[in-house]
Design a protein around this motif. Structure first.
Motif, short mmCIF file in Angstrom:
data_model
loop_
_atom_site.label_atom_id
_atom_site.label_comp_id
_atom_site.label_asym_id
_atom_site.label_seq_id
_atom_site.Cartn_x
_atom_site.Cartn_y
_atom_site.Cartn_z
N MET A 176 0.84 -1.17 0.00
CA MET A 176 0.00 0.00 0.00
C MET A 176 0.89 1.25 0.00
SD MET A 176 -3.04 1.12 2.60
CE MET A 176 -2.13 0.75 4.08
N ASN A 177 0.60 2.17 -0.87
CA ASN A 177 1.37 3.40 -0.96
C ASN A 177 0.73 4.45 -0.06
OD1 ASN A 177 2.51 5.84 -1.65
ND2 ASN A 177 2.58 5.40 -3.82
N THR A 178 1.42 4.80 1.02
CA THR A 178 0.85 5.73 1.98
C THR A 178 0.65 7.12 1.40
OG1 THR A 178 3.02 6.24 2.86
CG2 THR A 178 1.75 4.53 4.00
N GLY A 179 1.22 7.43 0.26
CA GLY A 179 0.99 8.72 -0.38
C GLY A 179 -0.43 8.87 -0.88
N TYR A 180 -1.15 7.76 -0.93
CA TYR A 180 -2.54 7.81 -1.37
C TYR A 180 -3.52 7.92 -0.20
CZ TYR A 180 -1.11 6.99 -6.11
OH TYR A 180 -0.55 7.15 -7.34
N LEU A 181 -2.99 8.11 0.99
CA LEU A 181 -3.83 8.26 2.17
C LEU A 181 -3.56 9.59 2.84
CD1 LEU A 181 -3.43 4.71 3.75
CD2 LEU A 181 -5.29 5.54 2.31
N ARG A 182 -4.57 10.12 3.50
CA ARG A 182 -4.40 11.31 4.34
C ARG A 182 -3.84 10.85 5.68
NH1 ARG A 182 -10.04 12.81 2.57
NH2 ARG A 182 -9.74 14.35 0.94
N ILE A 183 -3.47 11.80 6.51
CA ILE A 183 -2.89 11.47 7.81
C ILE A 183 -3.86 10.69 8.68
CG2 ILE A 183 -3.52 13.59 9.02
CD1 ILE A 183 -0.60 13.51 10.13
N PRO B 73 2.39 13.63 2.56
CA PRO B 73 2.44 15.10 2.59
C PRO B 73 1.77 15.70 3.82
CG PRO B 73 1.83 14.35 0.41
CD PRO B 73 1.83 13.15 1.30
N ASP B 74 0.63 15.13 4.26
CA ASP B 74 -0.05 15.67 5.43
C ASP B 74 0.85 15.61 6.66
OD1 ASP B 74 -2.29 16.14 3.92
OD2 ASP B 74 -3.49 14.54 4.81
N HIS B 75 1.49 14.46 6.88
CA HIS B 75 2.34 14.33 8.06
C HIS B 75 3.52 15.28 7.98
CE1 HIS B 75 5.10 12.11 10.92
NE2 HIS B 75 4.09 12.50 11.65
N HIS B 76 4.14 15.36 6.81
CA HIS B 76 5.29 16.24 6.65
C HIS B 76 4.89 17.71 6.79
CE1 HIS B 76 8.21 18.73 4.43
NE2 HIS B 76 9.09 17.92 5.00
N ASP B 77 3.83 18.11 6.11
CA ASP B 77 3.48 19.52 6.05
C ASP B 77 2.76 20.02 7.29
OD1 ASP B 77 4.54 19.26 3.53
OD2 ASP B 77 2.63 19.47 2.48
N ILE B 78 2.16 19.13 8.05
CA ILE B 78 1.40 19.57 9.22
C ILE B 78 2.13 19.18 10.50
CG2 ILE B 78 -0.79 19.40 10.46
CD1 ILE B 78 -2.08 18.80 7.68
N VAL B 79 2.18 17.88 10.79
CA VAL B 79 2.72 17.42 12.06
C VAL B 79 4.21 17.73 12.19
CG1 VAL B 79 3.10 15.40 13.53
CG2 VAL B 79 0.97 15.63 12.25
N ASN C 83 -6.93 14.64 -3.37
CA ASN C 83 -6.25 15.71 -4.08
C ASN C 83 -5.07 15.11 -4.85
OD1 ASN C 83 -4.69 17.88 -4.93
ND2 ASN C 83 -4.90 19.01 -3.03
N PRO C 84 -5.15 15.07 -6.20
CA PRO C 84 -4.07 14.44 -6.96
C PRO C 84 -2.71 15.12 -6.76
CG PRO C 84 -5.64 15.52 -8.43
CD PRO C 84 -6.21 15.60 -7.05
N LYS C 85 -2.71 16.38 -6.36
CA LYS C 85 -1.44 17.08 -6.13
C LYS C 85 -0.77 16.64 -4.84
CE LYS C 85 -2.63 21.16 -8.78
NZ LYS C 85 -2.80 22.61 -8.77
N ARG C 86 -1.48 15.86 -4.00
CA ARG C 86 -0.91 15.39 -2.73
C ARG C 86 -0.78 13.88 -2.70
NH1 ARG C 86 0.07 19.16 0.78
NH2 ARG C 86 -0.10 17.91 2.64
N MET C 87 -0.89 13.22 -3.86
CA MET C 87 -0.77 11.76 -3.93
C MET C 87 0.67 11.37 -4.20
SD MET C 87 -4.12 10.56 -5.99
CE MET C 87 -5.76 10.79 -5.37
N HIS C 88 1.53 11.66 -3.24
CA HIS C 88 2.94 11.34 -3.36
C HIS C 88 3.53 11.23 -1.96
CE1 HIS C 88 2.59 15.72 -3.05
NE2 HIS C 88 3.74 15.66 -2.40
N LEU C 89 4.71 10.75 -1.87
CA LEU C 89 5.44 10.74 -0.60
C LEU C 89 6.45 11.87 -0.62
CD1 LEU C 89 6.00 6.92 -0.12
CD2 LEU C 89 4.33 8.38 1.03
N VAL C 90 6.80 12.36 0.53
CA VAL C 90 7.75 13.45 0.68
C VAL C 90 8.99 12.92 1.38
CG1 VAL C 90 8.09 15.70 1.79
CG2 VAL C 90 5.86 15.12 0.85
N VAL C 91 10.16 13.34 0.92
CA VAL C 91 11.39 12.99 1.62
C VAL C 91 11.55 13.96 2.78
CG1 VAL C 91 13.90 12.81 1.48
CG2 VAL C 91 12.48 12.08 -0.44
#
Length: 84
Positions: free
Chosen positions: A1-8, A47-53, A15-23
């Motif tokens: 399962m690709n966690t980039g396809y899930l919200r936090i 992205p949610d975890h990186h950009d928020i938490v 949102n297709p612009k947030r369907m990725h993983l962040v380093v």
């Protein structure tokens, strides 16, 4: 399962612009190029975890007792009370 396809919260990301993983950098690099480019200092985050938490942790603004939106986790908190 690709966690980039899930919200936090675990729900599907729509949102297709947030369907990725962040380093993310495990140790803040603060401009240190050695830490920035060190692959042992990298971790993938949604992205949610990186950009928020993670950003709140780094800036000292993480609010304990709330979810990432700021809503209280305590179900008995007045904010979470059901309206009759």
């Amino acid at each position: 399962m690709n966690t980039g396809y899930l919200r936090i919260d675990g729900s599907p990301q729509t949102n297709p612009k947030r369907m990725h993983l962040v380093v993310d950098h495990v140790i803040q690099h603060k401009g240190d190029q050695r830490l920035f480019w060190d692959p042992t200092n990298w971790q993938p985050l949604c992205p949610d975890h990186h950009d928020i938490v993670k950003q709140q942790e780094e800036h000292g603004t993480l609010r304990t007792g709330t979810d990432v939106t700021g809503r209280p986790l305590d179900p008995s908190h007045p904010w979470n009370a059901r309206k009759a």
